[in-house]
Design a protein around this motif. Structure first.
Motif, PDB file in Angstrom:
ATOM      1  N   GLY A 127       1.066  -0.489   0.238  1.00  0.00           N
ATOM      2  CA  GLY A 127      -0.308   0.332   0.310  1.00  0.00           C
ATOM      3  C   GLY A 127       0.816   1.303   0.061  1.00  0.00           C
ATOM      4  N   ASP A 128      -0.501   2.241  -0.852  1.00  0.00           N
ATOM      5  CA  ASP A 128       1.077   3.685  -0.511  1.00  0.00           C
ATOM      6  C   ASP A 128       1.188   4.358   0.709  1.00  0.00           C
ATOM      7  N   TYR A 129       0.884   4.060   1.959  1.00  0.00           N
ATOM      8  CA  TYR A 129       0.820   5.037   3.148  1.00  0.00           C
ATOM      9  C   TYR A 129       1.697   3.571   4.385  1.00  0.00           C
ATOM     10  N   ASP A 130       2.473   1.914   3.810  1.00  0.00           N
ATOM     11  CA  ASP A 130       2.022   1.332   4.179  1.00  0.00           C
ATOM     12  C   ASP A 130       3.726   2.082   5.787  1.00  0.00           C
ATOM     13  N   HIS A 131       4.574   2.736   4.623  1.00  0.00           N
ATOM     14  CA  HIS A 131       5.384   3.405   5.562  1.00  0.00           C
ATOM     15  C   HIS A 131       5.481   4.221   6.896  1.00  0.00           C
ATOM     16  N   LEU A 132       4.333   4.748   6.825  1.00  0.00           N
ATOM     17  CA  LEU A 132       3.546   5.423   8.222  1.00  0.00           C
ATOM     18  C   LEU A 132       4.010   4.518   9.243  1.00  0.00           C
ATOM     19  N   ALA A 133       3.112   3.009   9.178  1.00  0.00           N
ATOM     20  CA  ALA A 133       3.251   1.902  10.030  1.00  0.00           C
ATOM     21  C   ALA A 133       4.711   2.056  10.773  1.00  0.00           C
ATOM     22  N   ALA A 134       5.625   2.517  10.094  1.00  0.00           N
ATOM     23  CA  ALA A 134       7.218   2.528  10.729  1.00  0.00           C
ATOM     24  C   ALA A 134       7.109   3.831  11.076  1.00  0.00           C
ATOM     25  N   GLU A 135       6.891   4.648  10.071  1.00  0.00           N
ATOM     26  CA  GLU A 135       7.705   6.149  11.014  1.00  0.00           C
ATOM     27  C   GLU A 135       7.186   6.512  11.743  1.00  0.00           C
ATOM     28  N   HIS A 136       6.084   6.671  12.568  1.00  0.00           N
ATOM     29  CA  HIS A 136       4.527   6.644  13.367  1.00  0.00           C
ATOM     30  C   HIS A 136       5.100   5.633  14.475  1.00  0.00           C
ATOM     31  N   GLY A 137       6.067   5.270  14.370  1.00  0.00           N
ATOM     32  CA  GLY A 137       6.099   4.234  15.205  1.00  0.00           C
ATOM     33  C   GLY A 137       5.012   2.859  16.163  1.00  0.00           C
ATOM     34  N   HIS A 138       4.798   2.290  14.887  1.00  0.00           N
ATOM     35  CA  HIS A 138       3.184   1.222  15.229  1.00  0.00           C
ATOM     36  C   HIS A 138       4.325  -0.025  14.720  1.00  0.00           C
ATOM     37  N   LEU A 139       5.180  -0.025  12.987  1.00  0.00           N
ATOM     38  CA  LEU A 139       5.907  -1.025  13.401  1.00  0.00           C
ATOM     39  C   LEU A 139       7.020  -0.994  13.387  1.00  0.00           C
ATOM     40  N   HIS A 140       8.383  -1.298  13.713  1.00  0.00           N
ATOM     41  CA  HIS A 140      10.122  -2.095  13.280  1.00  0.00           C
ATOM     42  C   HIS A 140      10.033  -1.140  12.256  1.00  0.00           C
ATOM     43  N   PRO A 141      11.167  -0.098  11.898  1.00  0.00           N
ATOM     44  CA  PRO A 141      10.907   0.177  10.668  1.00  0.00           C
ATOM     45  C   PRO A 141      11.521  -0.651   9.760  1.00  0.00           C
ATOM     46  N   HIS A 142      11.004  -0.999   8.108  1.00  0.00           N
ATOM     47  CA  HIS A 142      10.915  -2.076   6.844  1.00  0.00           C
ATOM     48  C   HIS A 142      11.055  -1.014   5.904  1.00  0.00           C
ATOM     49  N   ASP A 143      12.052  -1.781   4.690  1.00  0.00           N
ATOM     50  CA  ASP A 143      11.400  -0.993   3.435  1.00  0.00           C
ATOM     51  C   ASP A 143      10.194  -1.186   2.705  1.00  0.00           C
ATOM     52  N   HIS A 144       9.149  -0.240   2.449  1.00  0.00           N
ATOM     53  CA  HIS A 144       7.785  -0.406   1.881  1.00  0.00           C
ATOM     54  C   HIS A 144       7.632   0.198   0.955  1.00  0.00           C
ATOM     55  N   PRO A 145       7.485  -0.544  -0.051  1.00  0.00           N
ATOM     56  CA  PRO A 145       7.865   0.167  -1.883  1.00  0.00           C
ATOM     57  C   PRO A 145       6.690   0.601  -2.154  1.00  0.00           C
TER      58      PRO A 145
END
Length: 305
Positions: A127-145
């Motif tokens: 998904g286009d906003y998968d990165h928000l899960a890491a950036e806002h602390g919901h998950l550990h950082p990952h690469d989300h294309p």
């Protein structure tokens, strides 16, 4: 950081007593619900309780019935629904952190105010906003294309009082299966601002609407639950955690065993909709906002007490 958007009333309805999102009066709504209940083929797939209803469902294409049978036991669990509510809830005080789903709604609201935003979750792909899960602390950082185009299976999350524009699914064959809350679906004869309305139906969990190239390909979806005040319409953002959820499947013509010989491309990669401001037809790419793999991990890590 507080992520809130002003709850902007939509102003006065356009046609006298007509109300957003369907621009109909109470009497028109009553007539359209009666028309929807008598539509042939049936607008809704379910257990028939009368001879007439059985006959109307008998006219539904076999490819659609197969999709509905495979989805009939799908459910969101109680904890998934409650966790979604927590992630949809607006901030109650300045600076209060909000959940992932509210963050995505605000991003989409700031990008496009022509209709209240809803969330598409790809059950396959990204998904286009998968990165928000890491950036806002919901998950550990990952690469989300960037998200995949045209996922055949999506979960759609409809905040209370939010709705889609009138849109077409072209030549795809598909189902809209309600998983949570309540959803109103208006079906149109063709894709146009002034198109004739064929019927209005309400879906509750376990009920299924459908579409094909030849039937009900143009519709509009709305969650009529409590949005926390204000008038729905363009520029509206709700102020509650109430929502409806639906499971959607869209198959291209070559995936259904139905021949398609008109030479046009009507795949799920792109659909057309009616812009509420210009009243003109526009295309949109069917990218998803979030992936189910990310969302479910976020929900599982959400404290419910």
């Amino acid at each position: 950081m507080s992520l809130t958007a002003a709850q902007t009333p939509a102003g006065q309805p356009e046609y006298g007593d007509a109300q957003y999102p369907f621009h109909i009066t109470k009497e028109e709504e009553r007539q359209l619900r009666l028309r929807g209940a008598e539509a042939a083929p049936s607008l809704v797939i379910g257990q028939a309780t009368s001879f007439d209803e059985y006959a109307r469902q008998l006219m539904i294409p076999p490819a659609v019935m197969d999709l509905a049978r495979k989805a009939e036991d799908l459910r969101l669990s109680a904890w998934e629904i409650e966790a979604m509510r927590k992630h949809l809830a607006p901030a109650t005080a300045p600076g209060e952190k909000v959940g992932l789903l509210r963050q995505i709604l605000v991003e989409k609201y700031n990008h496009d105010k022509t209709h209240p935003p809803y969330i598409r979750v790809a059950c396959t792909g990204r998904g286009d906003y998968d990165h928000l899960a890491a950036e806002h602390g919901h998950l550990h950082p990952h690469d989300h294309p960037k998200g995949d185009i045209g996922s055949p299976v999506v979960l759609e999350i409809w905040p209370a009082q939010h709705y889609s524009p009138i849109h077409s699914h072209g030549h795809t064959t598909g189902i809209v299966f309600c998983l949570a809350g309540q959803l109103d679906v208006m079906v149109y004869e063709h894709l146009d601002w002034d198109a004739r309305k064929l019927g209005l139906l309400t879906l509750t969990p376990g009920q299924c609407a459908w579409l094909s190239r030849d039937n009900y390909a143009v519709h509009q979806v709305y969650c009529p639950m409590d949005g926390g005040g204000g008038t729905t319409g363009p520029g509206y953002m709700n102020a509650s955690a109430d929502f409806g959820a639906s499971f959607h499947v869209y198959l291209n013509p070559e995936q259904t065993g139905v021949e398609d010989k008109d030479g046009d491309s009507h795949s799920r990669d792109s659909f057309n909709y009616i812009d509420e401001e210009s009243k003109k037809q526009r295309p949109f790419a069917t990218e998803s906002d979030l992936s189910w793999a990310i969302l479910r991990r976020v929900l599982a890590s959400t404290p419910l007490t």
